[in-house]
Write an enzyme that holds these catalytic residues in place. Sequence first.
Site, PDB file in Angstrom:
ATOM      1  N   ILE A 281       0.810  -1.225   0.000  1.00  0.00           N
ATOM      2  CA  ILE A 281       0.000   0.000   0.000  1.00  0.00           C
ATOM      3  C   ILE A 281       0.836   1.265   0.000  1.00  0.00           C
ATOM      4  O   ILE A 281       0.307   2.360  -0.153  1.00  0.00           O
ATOM      5  CB  ILE A 281      -0.998   0.046   1.196  1.00  0.00           C
ATOM      6  N   GLY A 282       2.133   1.160   0.200  1.00  0.00           N
ATOM      7  CA  GLY A 282       2.912   2.397   0.205  1.00  0.00           C
ATOM      8  C   GLY A 282       4.386   2.151   0.336  1.00  0.00           C
ATOM      9  O   GLY A 282       4.844   1.033   0.599  1.00  0.00           O
TER      10      GLY A 282
ATOM     11  N   LYS B 238       4.858  -2.782   8.080  1.00  0.00           N
ATOM     12  CA  LYS B 238       5.919  -1.948   7.511  1.00  0.00           C
ATOM     13  C   LYS B 238       7.205  -2.762   7.516  1.00  0.00           C
ATOM     14  O   LYS B 238       7.658  -3.212   8.570  1.00  0.00           O
ATOM     15  CB  LYS B 238       6.056  -0.695   8.392  1.00  0.00           C
TER      16      LYS B 238
ATOM     17  N   GLY C 201       7.871   4.433   1.794  1.00  0.00           N
ATOM     18  CA  GLY C 201       8.428   5.664   2.352  1.00  0.00           C
ATOM     19  C   GLY C 201       9.939   5.612   2.297  1.00  0.00           C
ATOM     20  O   GLY C 201      10.523   4.716   1.680  1.00  0.00           O
ATOM     21  N   THR C 202      10.560   6.564   2.942  1.00  0.00           N
ATOM     22  CA  THR C 202      12.012   6.648   2.938  1.00  0.00           C
ATOM     23  C   THR C 202      12.635   5.407   3.573  1.00  0.00           C
ATOM     24  O   THR C 202      13.692   4.953   3.168  1.00  0.00           O
ATOM     25  CB  THR C 202      12.453   7.890   3.746  1.00  0.00           C
TER      26      THR C 202
ATOM     27  N   GLY D 287      11.076   2.286   4.191  1.00  0.00           N
ATOM     28  CA  GLY D 287      10.630   0.941   3.876  1.00  0.00           C
ATOM     29  C   GLY D 287       9.317   0.901   3.128  1.00  0.00           C
ATOM     30  O   GLY D 287       8.803   1.919   2.662  1.00  0.00           O
ATOM     31  N   LEU D 288       8.794  -0.317   3.036  1.00  0.00           N
ATOM     32  CA  LEU D 288       7.561  -0.565   2.296  1.00  0.00           C
ATOM     33  C   LEU D 288       6.437  -0.832   3.284  1.00  0.00           C
ATOM     34  O   LEU D 288       6.673  -1.364   4.376  1.00  0.00           O
ATOM     35  CB  LEU D 288       7.745  -1.804   1.414  1.00  0.00           C
ATOM     36  N   VAL D 289       5.222  -0.485   2.889  1.00  0.00           N
ATOM     37  CA  VAL D 289       4.076  -0.738   3.764  1.00  0.00           C
ATOM     38  C   VAL D 289       3.111  -1.681   3.041  1.00  0.00           C
ATOM     39  O   VAL D 289       2.760  -1.452   1.881  1.00  0.00           O
ATOM     40  CB  VAL D 289       3.358   0.577   4.171  1.00  0.00           C
TER      41      VAL D 289
ATOM     42  N   ASP E 282       8.530  14.780  11.837  1.00  0.00           N
ATOM     43  CA  ASP E 282       8.205  14.541  10.435  1.00  0.00           C
ATOM     44  C   ASP E 282       6.698  14.619  10.212  1.00  0.00           C
ATOM     45  O   ASP E 282       6.139  13.855   9.434  1.00  0.00           O
ATOM     46  CB  ASP E 282       8.747  13.176   9.990  1.00  0.00           C
TER      47      ASP E 282
END
Length: 460
Positions: free
Chosen positions: A22-23, A48, A25-26, A28-30, A147
């Site tokens: 589903i996503g 995650k 980021g800096t 890792g993967l979700v 963040d």
Amino acid sequence: MVDASNRTRPSWLQQYELVGKIGEGTYGLVFLAKSKLSANKGVHIAIKKFKQSKEGDGVSPTAIREIMLLRECDHENVVKLVNVHINHTDMSLYLAFDYAEHDLYEIIRHHREKLSTPINQYTVKSLLWQILNGLNYLHSNWIIHRDLKPSNILVMGDGDEHGVVKIGDFGLARIYQAPLKPLGDNGVVVTIWYRAPELLLGAKHYTTAVDMWAVGCIFAELLTLKPLFQGIEDKSTHNPLQLDQLDKIFRVLGHPTPEKWPTLNNLPYWQTSRQRMQGPKSESCVLHQVVSLQQKSAAYDLLSKMLEYDPCKRITAAQALEHEYFRCEPVPGRNSLVPIQPNEKVIGYPQRPVDFSADFECSGSQPQMVTSSHAVNNTGAASVPGPRAMSQQLPLGNMPRLAPYGIAGQTGMPGLPVNNLPVPRGPQQPHPQQGKRKEPIGGIQNPGHYASQSKSRRMQ
Ligand SMILES: Nc1ncnc2c1ncn2[C@@H]1O[C@H](COP(=O)(O)OP(=O)(O)OP(=O)(O)O)[C@@H](O)[C@H]1O
């Protein structure tokens, strides 16, 4: 049908049915998964997977810090870490969180691009109140998020917690119990648009005030559906001085002065920025025009206190929760997504797009994005092999505990050292999230009239 790949999967992974990715980021993967355990059967979980650190020496310090913080956090407005798994063969780390169907990035985008209508006042106020409530908990526990941005503000979908805000992504948060001890950093800090001016001018310490600045930017974005200060990143430097971002801020709030911000002259890049920024230096503030608020309104008063230049004078989360804005109608509620007017329609925000061809090792075929409701019905995703190595749960009982709950304001409180400079990243004008997600399928769902407004959704 027996799934042959199950034999090679670590046992912990077998408690989940992987739905898809589903996503990203800096860090890792979700992934979206469903629990197979009888107690929580079918419950959605966001897993995650952390990337290896550059040195390839196992679980990164960032990930360990995130675990330590999250395992201790227990608050309705902070995302819950439900499980932690480490794969010892490749030292990859998997964190399982409660799944949130929405986030503010998508909610704002839906209003801006699909509905072309503002977010209703009750929803804005309820979202903001809950962000502040979660942040007050974090700050009271000596945690600075650092963040905060719309994609990190999660909102729960249908169910008992529908419309409840959860602050997510603590990869950059730090405990500042030992404020003078330098901490190793990986260089990535707050996305530039939400970055406080003291950081842009080279402040050496983080304080809780940097989060309040970000909340002010998010508040304005909820009102206007546009990021308030869309500076263009200068990627050629590792220096915190981002002149275009400062310029965007100064044009709206007026140029800061040492009279209003007494420690301005002590900031490393203040003089340089003055020399390098050309043009007239107006002190006048046009924030009320930009956000279309009456200067005398409670909303404007709160927003301007969050966007106060001097971090020592900036409003704290605890003070903000007491602000008049939250006492006047419409008062905030727990389910931020229900309409307030009897004839108002329920907005069906889009579900997260899911790439159900991806597996935990991301060796899926051509990515194909579908909404999670489609993916949930597609049990084929479970046949995708997971990590083959043995894994075990982290011994989290020995992790250091947070400071006891207490009130921590930003004034008079030492902050965290800013060690490495933020690494500018992402495109220039497009939103930092743009391009990370594909256009979700689906749109307005559950149309219909909202029945009578229930008192029970209101906060006490
Ligand atoms: N618990 C969760 N439930 C549902 N979606 C989540 C959850 N946690 C994160 N996401 C979503 O996954 C995506 C990637 O999140 P992640 O935190 O890894 O990176 P990011 O915040 O988008 O960017 P960065 O890490 O670079 O700051 C985001 O869209 C985020 O909203």
